[in-house]
Design a protein around this motif. Sequence first.
Motif, PDB file in Angstrom:
ATOM      1  N   ALA A 137       1.074  -1.720  -0.249  1.00  0.00           N
ATOM      2  CA  ALA A 137      -0.075   0.124   0.029  1.00  0.00           C
ATOM      3  C   ALA A 137       0.794   1.195   0.222  1.00  0.00           C
ATOM      4  O   ALA A 137       0.044   1.775  -0.543  1.00  0.00           O
ATOM      5  CB  ALA A 137      -0.862  -0.411   0.720  1.00  0.00           C
ATOM      6  N   THR A 138       2.032   0.913   0.041  1.00  0.00           N
ATOM      7  CA  THR A 138       3.054   2.519   0.397  1.00  0.00           C
ATOM      8  C   THR A 138       3.645   3.135  -1.249  1.00  0.00           C
ATOM      9  O   THR A 138       3.095   1.900  -2.271  1.00  0.00           O
ATOM     10  CB  THR A 138       4.544   2.319   1.076  1.00  0.00           C
ATOM     11  OG1 THR A 138       4.849   0.881   0.205  1.00  0.00           O
ATOM     12  CG2 THR A 138       3.797   1.918   2.368  1.00  0.00           C
ATOM     13  N   PRO A 139       3.258   4.352  -1.159  1.00  0.00           N
ATOM     14  CA  PRO A 139       3.948   4.961  -2.402  1.00  0.00           C
ATOM     15  C   PRO A 139       4.622   4.491  -2.763  1.00  0.00           C
ATOM     16  O   PRO A 139       4.593   4.530  -4.502  1.00  0.00           O
ATOM     17  CB  PRO A 139       3.074   6.244  -2.491  1.00  0.00           C
ATOM     18  CG  PRO A 139       3.048   6.539  -0.792  1.00  0.00           C
ATOM     19  CD  PRO A 139       3.147   5.657  -0.483  1.00  0.00           C
ATOM     20  N   GLU A 140       5.798   4.275  -2.290  1.00  0.00           N
ATOM     21  CA  GLU A 140       7.370   3.839  -2.494  1.00  0.00           C
ATOM     22  C   GLU A 140       7.226   2.108  -3.265  1.00  0.00           C
ATOM     23  O   GLU A 140       8.907   2.729  -3.840  1.00  0.00           O
ATOM     24  CB  GLU A 140       7.831   3.848  -1.601  1.00  0.00           C
ATOM     25  CG  GLU A 140       8.018   5.942  -0.479  1.00  0.00           C
ATOM     26  CD  GLU A 140       7.620   5.491   0.110  1.00  0.00           C
ATOM     27  OE1 GLU A 140       7.099   6.863   0.565  1.00  0.00           O
ATOM     28  OE2 GLU A 140       5.785   5.494   0.502  1.00  0.00           O
ATOM     29  N   ALA A 141       6.484   1.463  -2.938  1.00  0.00           N
ATOM     30  CA  ALA A 141       6.520   0.585  -3.875  1.00  0.00           C
ATOM     31  C   ALA A 141       5.989   0.699  -4.809  1.00  0.00           C
ATOM     32  O   ALA A 141       6.154  -0.906  -5.496  1.00  0.00           O
ATOM     33  CB  ALA A 141       5.662  -0.350  -2.935  1.00  0.00           C
ATOM     34  N   ASP A 142       5.475   1.713  -5.268  1.00  0.00           N
ATOM     35  CA  ASP A 142       5.089   1.492  -7.174  1.00  0.00           C
ATOM     36  C   ASP A 142       6.462   0.905  -7.956  1.00  0.00           C
ATOM     37  O   ASP A 142       5.875  -0.088  -9.080  1.00  0.00           O
ATOM     38  CB  ASP A 142       4.998   3.472  -7.777  1.00  0.00           C
ATOM     39  CG  ASP A 142       3.612   2.918  -7.025  1.00  0.00           C
ATOM     40  OD1 ASP A 142       2.763   2.755  -6.476  1.00  0.00           O
ATOM     41  OD2 ASP A 142       3.286   4.381  -6.931  1.00  0.00           O
ATOM     42  N   ALA A 143       7.524   1.023  -7.743  1.00  0.00           N
ATOM     43  CA  ALA A 143       8.119   0.511  -8.800  1.00  0.00           C
ATOM     44  C   ALA A 143       8.763  -0.877  -8.627  1.00  0.00           C
ATOM     45  O   ALA A 143       8.923  -1.705  -9.197  1.00  0.00           O
ATOM     46  CB  ALA A 143       9.563   1.444  -8.386  1.00  0.00           C
ATOM     47  N   VAL A 144       8.873  -1.548  -7.190  1.00  0.00           N
ATOM     48  CA  VAL A 144       8.249  -2.437  -6.980  1.00  0.00           C
ATOM     49  C   VAL A 144       7.996  -3.030  -7.420  1.00  0.00           C
ATOM     50  O   VAL A 144       7.789  -4.481  -7.915  1.00  0.00           O
ATOM     51  CB  VAL A 144       8.688  -2.633  -5.651  1.00  0.00           C
ATOM     52  CG1 VAL A 144       8.762  -3.892  -5.129  1.00  0.00           C
ATOM     53  CG2 VAL A 144       9.951  -2.392  -4.148  1.00  0.00           C
ATOM     54  N   HIS A 145       6.784  -2.628  -7.522  1.00  0.00           N
ATOM     55  CA  HIS A 145       5.007  -3.655  -8.188  1.00  0.00           C
ATOM     56  C   HIS A 145       5.346  -3.232  -9.304  1.00  0.00           C
ATOM     57  O   HIS A 145       5.051  -4.530  -9.839  1.00  0.00           O
ATOM     58  CB  HIS A 145       3.790  -2.822  -8.081  1.00  0.00           C
ATOM     59  CG  HIS A 145       3.304  -2.649  -5.962  1.00  0.00           C
ATOM     60  ND1 HIS A 145       2.855  -1.522  -5.705  1.00  0.00           N
ATOM     61  CD2 HIS A 145       4.230  -3.373  -4.856  1.00  0.00           C
ATOM     62  CE1 HIS A 145       3.131  -2.143  -4.349  1.00  0.00           C
ATOM     63  NE2 HIS A 145       3.214  -2.679  -4.689  1.00  0.00           N
ATOM     64  N   TRP A 146       5.450  -2.560 -10.418  1.00  0.00           N
ATOM     65  CA  TRP A 146       6.181  -2.428 -11.492  1.00  0.00           C
ATOM     66  C   TRP A 146       7.367  -3.560 -11.669  1.00  0.00           C
ATOM     67  O   TRP A 146       6.750  -4.777 -12.650  1.00  0.00           O
ATOM     68  CB  TRP A 146       6.481  -1.227 -12.013  1.00  0.00           C
ATOM     69  CG  TRP A 146       6.886  -1.412 -13.475  1.00  0.00           C
ATOM     70  CD1 TRP A 146       6.210  -0.874 -14.776  1.00  0.00           C
ATOM     71  CD2 TRP A 146       7.764  -1.770 -14.183  1.00  0.00           C
ATOM     72  NE1 TRP A 146       6.500  -1.416 -16.273  1.00  0.00           N
ATOM     73  CE2 TRP A 146       7.845  -1.383 -15.853  1.00  0.00           C
ATOM     74  CE3 TRP A 146       9.174  -2.270 -13.702  1.00  0.00           C
ATOM     75  CZ2 TRP A 146       8.704  -2.108 -17.038  1.00  0.00           C
ATOM     76  CZ3 TRP A 146      10.186  -2.789 -14.727  1.00  0.00           C
ATOM     77  CH2 TRP A 146      10.326  -2.673 -15.615  1.00  0.00           C
ATOM     78  N   ALA A 147       8.105  -4.185 -11.110  1.00  0.00           N
ATOM     79  CA  ALA A 147       9.166  -5.032 -11.688  1.00  0.00           C
ATOM     80  C   ALA A 147       8.704  -6.595 -11.370  1.00  0.00           C
ATOM     81  O   ALA A 147       8.476  -7.133 -12.215  1.00  0.00           O
ATOM     82  CB  ALA A 147      10.325  -5.217 -10.689  1.00  0.00           C
ATOM     83  N   ILE A 148       7.578  -6.633 -10.255  1.00  0.00           N
ATOM     84  CA  ILE A 148       6.508  -7.642 -10.529  1.00  0.00           C
ATOM     85  C   ILE A 148       5.684  -8.163 -11.424  1.00  0.00           C
ATOM     86  O   ILE A 148       5.782  -9.608 -11.518  1.00  0.00           O
ATOM     87  CB  ILE A 148       6.580  -7.671  -8.349  1.00  0.00           C
ATOM     88  CG1 ILE A 148       7.540  -7.655  -7.527  1.00  0.00           C
ATOM     89  CG2 ILE A 148       5.614  -9.342  -8.563  1.00  0.00           C
ATOM     90  CD1 ILE A 148       7.140  -7.630  -6.412  1.00  0.00           C
ATOM     91  N   ASP A 149       5.202  -7.256 -11.128  1.00  0.00           N
ATOM     92  CA  ASP A 149       4.326  -7.970 -12.121  1.00  0.00           C
ATOM     93  C   ASP A 149       4.515  -8.066 -13.747  1.00  0.00           C
ATOM     94  O   ASP A 149       4.133  -8.743 -14.216  1.00  0.00           O
ATOM     95  CB  ASP A 149       3.438  -5.473 -12.928  1.00  0.00           C
ATOM     96  CG  ASP A 149       2.807  -5.539 -12.327  1.00  0.00           C
ATOM     97  OD1 ASP A 149       2.306  -6.327 -10.880  1.00  0.00           O
ATOM     98  OD2 ASP A 149       1.939  -4.364 -11.782  1.00  0.00           O
ATOM     99  N   ARG A 150       5.874  -7.307 -14.022  1.00  0.00           N
ATOM    100  CA  ARG A 150       6.320  -7.718 -15.068  1.00  0.00           C
ATOM    101  C   ARG A 150       7.428  -9.066 -15.642  1.00  0.00           C
ATOM    102  O   ARG A 150       7.266 -10.037 -16.505  1.00  0.00           O
ATOM    103  CB  ARG A 150       8.191  -6.644 -15.732  1.00  0.00           C
ATOM    104  CG  ARG A 150       7.341  -5.469 -16.225  1.00  0.00           C
ATOM    105  CD  ARG A 150       6.017  -5.128 -17.085  1.00  0.00           C
ATOM    106  NE  ARG A 150       6.442  -5.439 -18.647  1.00  0.00           N
ATOM    107  CZ  ARG A 150       5.547  -5.650 -19.228  1.00  0.00           C
ATOM    108  NH1 ARG A 150       4.408  -5.911 -19.355  1.00  0.00           N
ATOM    109  NH2 ARG A 150       6.316  -6.400 -20.481  1.00  0.00           N
ATOM    110  N   ILE A 151       7.289  -9.837 -13.801  1.00  0.00           N
ATOM    111  CA  ILE A 151       7.800 -10.764 -13.823  1.00  0.00           C
ATOM    112  C   ILE A 151       6.799 -11.841 -13.995  1.00  0.00           C
ATOM    113  O   ILE A 151       6.670 -12.393 -14.907  1.00  0.00           O
ATOM    114  CB  ILE A 151       9.139 -10.705 -12.316  1.00  0.00           C
ATOM    115  CG1 ILE A 151      10.436 -10.641 -12.409  1.00  0.00           C
ATOM    116  CG2 ILE A 151       9.051 -12.182 -12.694  1.00  0.00           C
ATOM    117  CD1 ILE A 151      10.432 -10.090 -10.951  1.00  0.00           C
TER     118      ILE A 151
END
Length: 303
Positions: A137-151
């Motif tokens: 839920a943290t805004p700083e995690a957006d880039a982490v989510h992007w990488a996981i989504d692509r994986i």
Amino acid sequence: MDPLEDVLTLTAATGHLSTSMAAGGRWGLRFTPLDGVKFNAIRRGACQLRVDGLADPIALTAGDCFLLTRPVPFELARDDDVPVEPADPVFRAAIDGVARAGTGDEVALIGGRFSFRGRARALLLDGLPPVIYVPGATPEADAVHWAIDRIEHEVRRAQIGSTLVAEHLAVVMLIQVLRFHLATTAAPASGWLAGLTDPVVGPALRAMHARPADRWSVETLADTAAVSRSTLAARFRALVGKGPLDYLTGWRIELAADRLRRGDGTLASIARDVGYGSESALSVAFKRVTGASPAAYRASSLT
């Protein structure tokens, strides 16, 4: 390169994806420790993470991910009171790349591990907490989510080269998690990681990594950081745990050790490139830091 890029390059951080997992009902798995760093991302549902040596479990929900930076056993389970079974047989019985625990598929996870070359634990991992938890839920995690989504996208499509792409994306995810940790934790780490975001120590670290062979002194490093020598020395020691020139020596030896492992150049050229005026000067410093002479270190690395 900045210091984080330098260290990840030197240690050859490599991502390895594991079998995905689906679980439902009352389930619990106990995982044996692995070398390197383990990661998991919760794609659907909720569960608990319990790590040996940590008093409290971590509640995980969809979008969360975590890194385990120590080779210790851990458990993933639906609830506190659910008995756990060994995870290895469950993953060996995976079908179509998915291991299944319990009944149903209310919970889905994707994960893997990172392997490293050389002295990664001393250079990187010992400066990190045992668990890095990234709430979804943290805004700083957006880039982490992007990488996981692509994986996950690459794993599901299974096109030519998908595994290699996914493993490179996993390293991107590692960098994003480390950025998140440094940006959101009041005391992010010990050692050089603690100084990366510091306004005094950070410029000195970046200068030494950019030009390790320069004839640095505490005075010239203090000028780079725009502070006095005493301020830099005190701040550097407080955050990094050693003085700036001791840190510089250690980094030069790591660079030399990497060259020796790869058989890249003569001892004289390595000494010159990392900031020593002679082979003998490098040899003395190298043995003091590693306990072995450069020749012995190179020989052991090639066997």
